[in-house]
Each structure stands twice: as C-alpha cells, then as structure tokens.
Write a protein that holds these residues in place. Structure first.
Motif, PDB file in Angstrom:
ATOM      1  N   GLU A  52       0.856  -1.184   0.000  1.00  0.00           N
ATOM      2  CA  GLU A  52       0.000   0.000   0.000  1.00  0.00           C
ATOM      3  C   GLU A  52       0.893   1.236   0.000  1.00  0.00           C
ATOM      4  O   GLU A  52       1.871   1.298   0.726  1.00  0.00           O
ATOM      5  CB  GLU A  52      -0.900  -0.011   1.242  1.00  0.00           C
ATOM      6  CG  GLU A  52      -1.960   1.050   1.163  1.00  0.00           C
ATOM      7  CD  GLU A  52      -3.166   0.749   2.034  1.00  0.00           C
ATOM      8  OE1 GLU A  52      -3.281  -0.394   2.499  1.00  0.00           O
ATOM      9  OE2 GLU A  52      -3.960   1.660   2.248  1.00  0.00           O
TER      10      GLU A  52
ATOM     11  N   GLN B 114      -3.290   0.632  -3.343  1.00  0.00           N
ATOM     12  CA  GLN B 114      -2.505  -0.581  -3.428  1.00  0.00           C
ATOM     13  C   GLN B 114      -2.729  -1.196  -4.799  1.00  0.00           C
ATOM     14  O   GLN B 114      -3.854  -1.204  -5.307  1.00  0.00           O
ATOM     15  CB  GLN B 114      -2.938  -1.557  -2.332  1.00  0.00           C
ATOM     16  CG  GLN B 114      -2.042  -2.764  -2.262  1.00  0.00           C
ATOM     17  CD  GLN B 114      -2.253  -3.573  -1.002  1.00  0.00           C
ATOM     18  OE1 GLN B 114      -3.283  -3.433  -0.355  1.00  0.00           O
ATOM     19  NE2 GLN B 114      -1.300  -4.406  -0.671  1.00  0.00           N
TER      20      GLN B 114
ATOM     21  N   LEU C 255     -13.616   8.736  -2.675  1.00  0.00           N
ATOM     22  CA  LEU C 255     -13.110   7.366  -2.723  1.00  0.00           C
ATOM     23  C   LEU C 255     -13.879   6.558  -3.758  1.00  0.00           C
ATOM     24  O   LEU C 255     -13.285   5.852  -4.580  1.00  0.00           O
ATOM     25  CB  LEU C 255     -13.250   6.730  -1.337  1.00  0.00           C
ATOM     26  CG  LEU C 255     -12.784   5.297  -1.215  1.00  0.00           C
ATOM     27  CD1 LEU C 255     -11.305   5.204  -1.518  1.00  0.00           C
ATOM     28  CD2 LEU C 255     -13.051   4.751   0.179  1.00  0.00           C
TER      29      LEU C 255
ATOM     30  N   ASP D 157     -11.910   5.361  -6.962  1.00  0.00           N
ATOM     31  CA  ASP D 157     -11.725   3.904  -6.959  1.00  0.00           C
ATOM     32  C   ASP D 157     -12.305   3.292  -8.231  1.00  0.00           C
ATOM     33  O   ASP D 157     -11.707   2.424  -8.861  1.00  0.00           O
ATOM     34  CB  ASP D 157     -12.406   3.322  -5.715  1.00  0.00           C
ATOM     35  CG  ASP D 157     -12.086   1.858  -5.535  1.00  0.00           C
ATOM     36  OD1 ASP D 157     -10.969   1.459  -5.898  1.00  0.00           O
ATOM     37  OD2 ASP D 157     -12.940   1.112  -5.026  1.00  0.00           O
TER      38      ASP D 157
ATOM     39  N   ILE E 295      -5.634  -1.097  -9.734  1.00  0.00           N
ATOM     40  CA  ILE E 295      -5.306  -0.671  -8.375  1.00  0.00           C
ATOM     41  C   ILE E 295      -6.573  -0.497  -7.569  1.00  0.00           C
ATOM     42  O   ILE E 295      -7.675  -0.392  -8.092  1.00  0.00           O
ATOM     43  CB  ILE E 295      -4.494   0.651  -8.364  1.00  0.00           C
ATOM     44  CG1 ILE E 295      -5.376   1.829  -8.739  1.00  0.00           C
ATOM     45  CG2 ILE E 295      -3.292   0.556  -9.261  1.00  0.00           C
ATOM     46  CD1 ILE E 295      -4.728   3.130  -8.424  1.00  0.00           C
ATOM     47  N   LYS E 296      -6.375  -0.529  -6.258  1.00  0.00           N
ATOM     48  CA  LYS E 296      -7.489  -0.314  -5.335  1.00  0.00           C
ATOM     49  C   LYS E 296      -7.133   0.902  -4.487  1.00  0.00           C
ATOM     50  O   LYS E 296      -6.100   0.912  -3.816  1.00  0.00           O
ATOM     51  CB  LYS E 296      -7.629  -1.560  -4.442  1.00  0.00           C
ATOM     52  CG  LYS E 296      -8.464  -1.374  -3.228  1.00  0.00           C
ATOM     53  CD  LYS E 296      -9.928  -1.467  -3.539  1.00  0.00           C
ATOM     54  CE  LYS E 296     -10.748  -0.973  -2.357  1.00  0.00           C
ATOM     55  NZ  LYS E 296     -11.921  -0.249  -2.790  1.00  0.00           N
TER      56      LYS E 296
ATOM     57  N   THR F 205      -7.674   2.709  -1.337  1.00  0.00           N
ATOM     58  CA  THR F 205      -8.254   2.310  -0.047  1.00  0.00           C
ATOM     59  C   THR F 205      -8.741   3.519   0.740  1.00  0.00           C
ATOM     60  O   THR F 205      -9.626   3.401   1.561  1.00  0.00           O
ATOM     61  CB  THR F 205      -7.238   1.540   0.798  1.00  0.00           C
ATOM     62  OG1 THR F 205      -6.048   2.303   0.885  1.00  0.00           O
ATOM     63  CG2 THR F 205      -6.937   0.206   0.163  1.00  0.00           C
ATOM     64  N   ARG F 206      -8.160   4.672   0.489  1.00  0.00           N
ATOM     65  CA  ARG F 206      -8.507   5.806   1.318  1.00  0.00           C
ATOM     66  C   ARG F 206      -8.181   7.110   0.611  1.00  0.00           C
ATOM     67  O   ARG F 206      -7.131   7.205  -0.030  1.00  0.00           O
ATOM     68  CB  ARG F 206      -7.641   5.773   2.570  1.00  0.00           C
ATOM     69  CG  ARG F 206      -8.387   5.870   3.840  1.00  0.00           C
ATOM     70  CD  ARG F 206      -7.503   5.333   4.938  1.00  0.00           C
ATOM     71  NE  ARG F 206      -8.324   4.681   5.930  1.00  0.00           N
ATOM     72  CZ  ARG F 206      -9.197   5.308   6.683  1.00  0.00           C
ATOM     73  NH1 ARG F 206      -9.348   6.594   6.601  1.00  0.00           N
ATOM     74  NH2 ARG F 206      -9.927   4.644   7.541  1.00  0.00           N
TER      75      ARG F 206
END
Lengths: 311, 148
Positions: A67, A94, A144, A148, A156-157, A159-160
C-alpha cells in the motif's frame, strides 16, 4: 587453431556465469515483476525464486505491491457559494494487478494524482463552504467511490482518500470567527435573560407565598380574636346573669353599693393624679351624691333591719 | 595458456567453489550458489578421475551451473507449497472465504461493502442490506460475493 581453444573455453565459462546471473531473478516480498518475451507481456514474477529465459525474456516493470501513500498537492477550489478555498489531501492505494498497473497506464502516480485533484474540485464545487467544513467524511467517501471506480482498469485499489487541510481565505476565516463569537454571545445573553426571568419568577413566587402566609396568619388571628370576644361576652353574660340572679334573690340595694364604691374609687384616682391643678369631675357629680344617698339608704335599711331583728 | 589450463587440479575448482559461495553470502542474489555448486561438482569429478581433460572440466562446469538452476526451478514448480501460498500483499485475496454483513443492498449486481474502513465494490446476486455474504473471488478491484 588449437591455440584459440583456451580462449573459447574461457569465454564459454564467462557466458555460463552471465547466463546464470541473467536467468535467476529473486523477487523480494512486496514486489512483483512483469515478464516480457520479445517485448510482449507474458507473465508476472511473484515474490521468491524465479528463473527466466535469458536473451528472450526481459523484466518489464518492477511493481510495488505494498500500500502506498500519495500526497495530493494543495489546490484552489471554488465552492458552490463562490468561496475560494485551498485544499490538500492524501491518498492511499494498493496495486492489485501488476500487469494492468504496468501497461494500462503510463505514469500511474501522476495519473492517480491528477484524477484525484480534478475530482476534489468536482465534489467540493458542488458544496457550500459550511458543508465543506462540516461534512469531510461525506467528501472522503464520495471521492473514494469515484476515484476507486475510475482507477479500477489500472489494476489498483484506492483504499482511502482523506482531505487534510481546508483553508478558507483569510478574511473569511475572520468573519467566521466573528460569527462564532456572536453566536456564543447570543447564547450567553439568552442564558442570562433566562436566568434573570427565572430569578424574578422565583422572587415573585416567594413574595406571593409570604403574602398568603401573612393573610392566613391574620385570618387565623381574627378568628381567634372573635372567639375570644365570644368567650368574653359569654363570660360577661354569665357574670351578669349570676349578678342579676343574686340580686333577684337578695336585696336590690346591693347593686347600689357596688356602683357607689366604683364611683368613689374613680374619683379618688382622679384626685390623686399628678396633674392636680385640673380636677376633672364627672358630669353627673350629682350622680355621686345620689349614690351617697343610696349609701345612706343602705345604711338606714341595714339598721332598720337590725332594729327589726332586735325587735 | 593451454599449458596453464592443463595444470588445473581439483583444488582450483574447490577454491573457486568456496569463492562463489563467499560472494553468494555477501550478495544474497541466489546465483553464485549454483556456480559454487557447479565448481564443487567439477572438483569432485576431477578428484575421482584425475585424467579428466581440462576442456571437459570447463564444459562440465558450464553445464552443471545452468542445469542446477533449471533443476531447482523445476522442483519449485512441482511443489508450490515450498514457495508458500501467502496472501501477503494481495489485498483482495485476503478476504476470500470471509463472511461480511451488507450495509447497502446489491442492486443490478453491484454494491459496496465497508471492509477495514475502506469501501470495496461488490459483484453478486441481488441482496438487501443486512444480508450476509461470503467473498468468493477478486475481480479487478471488486469482490465477487455469494449469499450465505
């Protein structure tokens, strides 16, 4: 001819060493390498011991699968109510798919950063300044969701996304401060007035209670007084009855004796008062004389009675 | 030079083996280990067959150096358990098999799930909020779920 054989053998040995070095690829944990054969992606090397075919295969990109934190640089945003605010943030992402991250987008970090910046502008531009400051959680969630979604094809992800600082212009901060102060002052004044009202009510309540109690006391006293007067009158009546009874049974002259005695006593008191120069006499002084006459009559009667007793 | 190579004994190869091993320890790149092994093997063959020609020694070293790598690679392929089936750094796969409760319904096969304080997109059957789902697969950056 055979004189070159040792050189050939030596070069063969060097080639073997170089091939060995080129064939073995140890990928550390947290990384993944993309593998290209003739320049075309054919697979991903996972962490650990890997062997590739030297010459044909090449390592394409070394992708960090941990991450990562990305700073979103500060930028000016115009809100729905036309306030200019300076905003910066931080983004965590990540990589889930090394191949997509390596080949679907060029300069991944720049792409994510630009995408986030434009979306911050979109989301914040649709909100009022007050909303902006009080609903950061909503902003974060909306950002997000959008970012996202958009970065999904890049493997990719996100996350925040967190908005770090929202800085309104200086004069606006000042007036916000004044507004806050006024708000508090208003509350203080209301509280004060409330207190004053409460106090006045309590005071009036007390006064009312006091007046009621006082009136009650007076009422009670009057009742008692009346009772006393009744008792007194009763007693007087009783006394009068007893006197009249006594008189009806005895001689009527007895009453004259009492009256005369009282008159004389009163006269004596008047005479002995320190204010000697003025002597007040009852208007009916003759009454006293009459009472004297009454006394004389009393005496005569008494003596005549005695006489008759003797006789 | 030929006369020089002709004088090679098993000691030369043994020294080379130790040298490669030292380099491997200093630079843990997992390459020189195989070269050291090849040199050691050559030393043993030379020791057992003192008449082994120097050309043969060179070829043996080159062949074993590449062969040991290939054999080790093959062994690892055959037994993936030796590599370890870790979900480390594979964020989505860590959730496979876990059961979560939906906060929002899945509509048209797409939903959202709050996991570890972040949102994951969901793919799955129509479900209402409050239903329990199990993660079965990771598709891109979405989780595929089934009703429990």
């Amino acid at each position: 001819m055979s004189g070159l054989l040792p050189f050939f053998m030596l070069s063969l040995l060097i080639l073997a060493v170089i091939l060995a070095v080129a064939a073995v690829r140890v990928v550390p944990q947290g990384m993944e390498y993309t593998l290209e054969r003739w320049g075309r992606y054919i697979g991903t090397l996972k962490p650990g011991f890997n062997v590739i075919m030297p010459i044909f295969d090449r390592i394409g990109s070394k992708i960090n699968m941990m991450e990562q934190v990305l700073d979103v640089p500060s930028q000016e945003v115009i809100t729905k109510d036309n306030a200019m605010v300076r905003v910066d943030g931080v983004l965590f992402f990540q990589i889930l798919d090394a191949a997509k991250a390596a080949y679907e987008v060029s300069n991944l970090q720049l792409a994510i950063r630009q995408l986030t910046q434009t979306n911050i502008r979109t989301v914040m531009g649709s909100m009022d300044l007050d909303e902006l400051l009080s609903r950061r959680d909503d902003i974060n969630i909306r950002l997000l969701s959008v970012v996202d979604h958009a970065t999904g094809p890049w493997g990719i992800k996100v996350t925040r996304i967190e908005i770090k600082d929202i800085t309104p212009p200086h004069d606006l901060v000042e007036s916000m401060g004044r507004q806050m102060k006024a708000e508090r002052e208003k509350r203080a004044q209301i509280l004060e007035a409330e207190g004053f009202r409460q106090a006045e009510i309590l005071k009036a309540e007390g006064e009312k209670q006091a007046a009621i109690l006082q009136a009650e006391g007076r009422r009670e006293a009057a009742f008692r007084e009346a009772e006393a007067r009744e008792r007194l009158a009763e007693a007087e009546a009783q006394a009068t009855r007893m006197v009249s009874e006594a008189i009806s049974q005895g001689n009527v002259q007895a009453i004259n004796y009492f009256v005369a005695q009282k008159y004389v006593e009163a006269l004596g008191r008047i005479a002995s008062s320190p204010n000697e120069k003025v002597i007040l006499l009852p208007m009916e002084t003759s009454g006293v004389l009459a009472s004297l006459a009454g006394v004389a009559e009393l005496a005569r009667d008494a003596f005549s009675g005695k006489k008759s007793d003797r006789v | 030079m030929e006369s020089y190579f002709a004088q090679l004994t098993h000691w030369h190869w043994a020294i080379l083996a130790v040298g490669f091993t030292i380099v491997e320890v200093l630079l843990p790149v997992f390459v020189f280990l195989w070269l050291g092994l090849a040199a050691g093997l050559t030393a043993v063959v030379k020791y057992l067959h003192p008449a082994f020609s120097w050309e043969g020694q060179f070829l043996l070293f080159c062949a074993t150096a590449l062969l040991t790598i290939a054999v080790w690679h093959g062994l690892l392929r055959k037994r993936p358990s030796a590599v370890g089936d870790s979900t480390l750094n594979r964020r989505g796969t860590q959730y496979i098999g876990q059961v979560f409760t939906l906060e929002q319904p899945i509509v048209d096969g797409v939903g959202h799930l709050r996991v570890d304080d972040t949102f994951w997109r969901l793919q799955g059957p129509e479900l209402t909020a409050g239903a329990k789902v199990r993660v079965t697969e990771v598709v891109g950056n979405a989780l595929k779920v089934e009703a429990v």
